[in-house]
Scaffold this motif. Structure first.
Motif, mmCIF file in Angstrom:
data_model
loop_
_atom_site.group_PDB
_atom_site.id
_atom_site.type_symbol
_atom_site.label_atom_id
_atom_site.label_comp_id
_atom_site.label_asym_id
_atom_site.label_seq_id
_atom_site.Cartn_x
_atom_site.Cartn_y
_atom_site.Cartn_z
ATOM 1 N N ASP A 1 0.825 -1.207 0.000
ATOM 2 C CA ASP A 1 0.000 0.000 0.000
ATOM 3 C C ASP A 1 0.865 1.265 0.000
ATOM 4 O O ASP A 1 2.101 1.218 0.066
ATOM 5 C CB ASP A 1 -0.939 -0.018 1.212
ATOM 6 N N ASP A 2 0.190 2.427 -0.034
ATOM 7 C CA ASP A 2 0.861 3.716 -0.164
ATOM 8 C C ASP A 2 1.922 3.936 0.920
ATOM 9 O O ASP A 2 1.733 3.578 2.083
ATOM 10 C CB ASP A 2 -0.158 4.853 -0.064
ATOM 11 N N GLY A 3 3.025 4.558 0.506
ATOM 12 C CA GLY A 3 4.018 5.045 1.453
ATOM 13 C C GLY A 3 4.951 4.006 2.035
ATOM 14 O O GLY A 3 5.726 4.311 2.940
ATOM 15 N N CYS A 4 4.919 2.760 1.543
ATOM 16 C CA CYS A 4 5.795 1.721 2.099
ATOM 17 C C CYS A 4 7.237 1.913 1.623
ATOM 18 O O CYS A 4 7.499 2.416 0.531
ATOM 19 C CB CYS A 4 5.304 0.330 1.699
ATOM 20 N N TYR A 5 8.166 1.467 2.460
ATOM 21 C CA TYR A 5 9.591 1.524 2.147
ATOM 22 C C TYR A 5 10.164 0.124 2.345
ATOM 23 O O TYR A 5 10.078 -0.430 3.441
ATOM 24 C CB TYR A 5 10.311 2.523 3.052
ATOM 25 N N ILE A 6 10.727 -0.458 1.275
ATOM 26 C CA ILE A 6 11.256 -1.821 1.338
ATOM 27 C C ILE A 6 12.680 -1.823 0.811
ATOM 28 O O ILE A 6 12.924 -1.510 -0.360
ATOM 29 C CB ILE A 6 10.399 -2.796 0.514
ATOM 30 N N ASP A 7 13.636 -2.177 1.672
ATOM 31 C CA ASP A 7 15.028 -2.348 1.268
ATOM 32 C C ASP A 7 15.377 -3.811 1.487
ATOM 33 O O ASP A 7 15.539 -4.261 2.617
ATOM 34 C CB ASP A 7 15.949 -1.445 2.087
ATOM 35 N N ALA A 8 15.482 -4.578 0.398
ATOM 36 C CA ALA A 8 15.658 -6.031 0.471
ATOM 37 C C ALA A 8 17.118 -6.460 0.480
ATOM 38 O O ALA A 8 17.402 -7.659 0.432
ATOM 39 C CB ALA A 8 14.939 -6.694 -0.701
ATOM 40 N N LEU A 9 18.044 -5.522 0.552
ATOM 41 C CA LEU A 9 19.462 -5.864 0.550
ATOM 42 C C LEU A 9 19.809 -6.699 1.774
ATOM 43 O O LEU A 9 19.774 -6.216 2.906
ATOM 44 C CB LEU A 9 20.316 -4.596 0.531
ATOM 45 N N ALA A 10 20.115 -7.981 1.565
ATOM 46 C CA ALA A 10 20.409 -8.899 2.667
ATOM 47 C C ALA A 10 20.969 -10.191 2.092
ATOM 48 O O ALA A 10 20.865 -10.445 0.890
ATOM 49 C CB ALA A 10 19.156 -9.199 3.487
ATOM 50 N N VAL A 11 21.544 -11.000 2.958
ATOM 51 C CA VAL A 11 22.111 -12.272 2.519
ATOM 52 C C VAL A 11 21.032 -13.141 1.876
ATOM 53 O O VAL A 11 21.235 -13.738 0.815
ATOM 54 C CB VAL A 11 22.755 -13.011 3.714
ATOM 55 N N GLN A 12 19.863 -13.206 2.502
ATOM 56 C CA GLN A 12 18.769 -14.031 1.995
ATOM 57 C C GLN A 12 17.663 -13.211 1.330
ATOM 58 O O GLN A 12 16.689 -13.781 0.834
ATOM 59 C CB GLN A 12 18.185 -14.875 3.128
ATOM 60 N N GLY A 13 17.787 -11.893 1.336
ATOM 61 C CA GLY A 13 16.765 -11.053 0.736
ATOM 62 C C GLY A 13 15.425 -11.172 1.459
ATOM 63 O O GLY A 13 15.365 -11.449 2.657
ATOM 64 N N ILE A 14 14.347 -10.951 0.706
ATOM 65 C CA ILE A 14 12.992 -11.048 1.248
ATOM 66 C C ILE A 14 12.218 -12.082 0.449
ATOM 67 O O ILE A 14 12.193 -12.045 -0.783
ATOM 68 C CB ILE A 14 12.251 -9.702 1.163
ATOM 69 N N THR A 15 11.581 -13.015 1.154
ATOM 70 C CA THR A 15 10.696 -13.986 0.508
ATOM 71 C C THR A 15 9.281 -13.776 1.021
ATOM 72 O O THR A 15 9.030 -13.872 2.222
ATOM 73 C CB THR A 15 11.139 -15.428 0.806
ATOM 74 N N PHE A 16 8.377 -13.445 0.120
ATOM 75 C CA PHE A 16 6.967 -13.286 0.446
ATOM 76 C C PHE A 16 6.206 -14.543 0.034
ATOM 77 O O PHE A 16 6.419 -15.063 -1.069
ATOM 78 C CB PHE A 16 6.350 -12.103 -0.295
ATOM 79 N N GLY A 17 5.309 -15.023 0.901
ATOM 80 C CA GLY A 17 4.382 -16.064 0.502
ATOM 81 C C GLY A 17 3.281 -15.469 -0.365
ATOM 82 O O GLY A 17 3.324 -14.296 -0.737
#
Length: 229
Positions: A76-92
């Protein structure tokens, strides 16, 4: 007709049927559909994936190549996502991030964070913060209320002769089970293991430790109030 269309699209996109209250005005639903069309276009532009992803206005996505899964994802509006990581981000599948959710996977460029894993049909409330340097996992069907914060990292402070900011950090990680409900403004600290089926009352603070399944916790620090019956 419009109500049936919205119900059909919800089933197709999120693989989960809904029943809309028939008292909702047609004009309101029409605006809702238009906003979702905009979010689908924005989702393609932001994440460059073929599966339908709904992304609102003023959304920032960094390291998008490290975001995996996410069928039916809604940001939704205004979200901030920084996925920089060893495993990143996994969404179901069927994950929903409400307005102004912040996800930060790495606290410092000197040491990559571990990342975030979210199961199926998880909702994260408006204004929530997920600091994922030490790793966070959230199970299926879990509800995260508004302004909930996760902090999977701690500062070292044992040496009084050295500024705390120079002593580095430590982390264990956070694990949230399936079918849990965390109320508004809950704080989850590093080292928490919350087992399946738990409810955490609004404003509670979960400090490091294991919290048994199918129980209700409340307070600062949180303590077991009773078992769910």
């Amino acid at each position: 007709m419009l109500i049936e269309l919205v119900e059909f699209l919800s089933l197709k996109v999120r693989k989960r049927g809904i029943k809309i209250d028939r008292r909702i005005p047609a004009g309101y639903l029409f605006d809702f559909v238009l906003s979702k069309v905009f979010m689908a276009i924005n989702g393609f532009l932001k994440l460059r994936r073929r599966s339908v992803t709904l992304v609102g206005k003023r959304v920032t996505v960094k390291a998008r190549s490290m975001i995996f899964g996410g069928k039916g994802l809604v940001i939704d509006d205004g979200c901030y996502i920084d996925a920089l990581a060893v495993q990143g981000i996994t969404f179901g599948s069927g994950v929903s991030l409400k307005k102004n959710v912040t996800i930060e996977c790495t606290g410092s460029l000197t040491n990559l964070g571990k990342g975030l894993s979210i199961g199926n049909d998880v909702g994260i409330g408006s204004g929530s913060f997920l600091g994922c340097a030490g790793g966070i996992s959230i199970g299926n069907d879990t509800i995260i209320g508004n302004y909930v914060s996760f902090h999977s990292e701690n500062h070292n402070f044992a040496d009084p002769s050295t500024p705390i900011r120079l002593q580095g950090v430590n982390h264990v990680g956070i694990q949230i089970g399936n079918n849990c409900w965390l109320g508004a403004k809950v704080t989850v600290l590093d080292g928490v293991i919350l087992e399946d089926g738990c409810i955490v009352a609004a404003g509670a603070v979960l400090k490091a430790g294991r919290y048994g399944a199918n129980s209700i916790y409340a307070g600062v620090p949180a303590k077991r109030i009773k078992e769910r019956s």
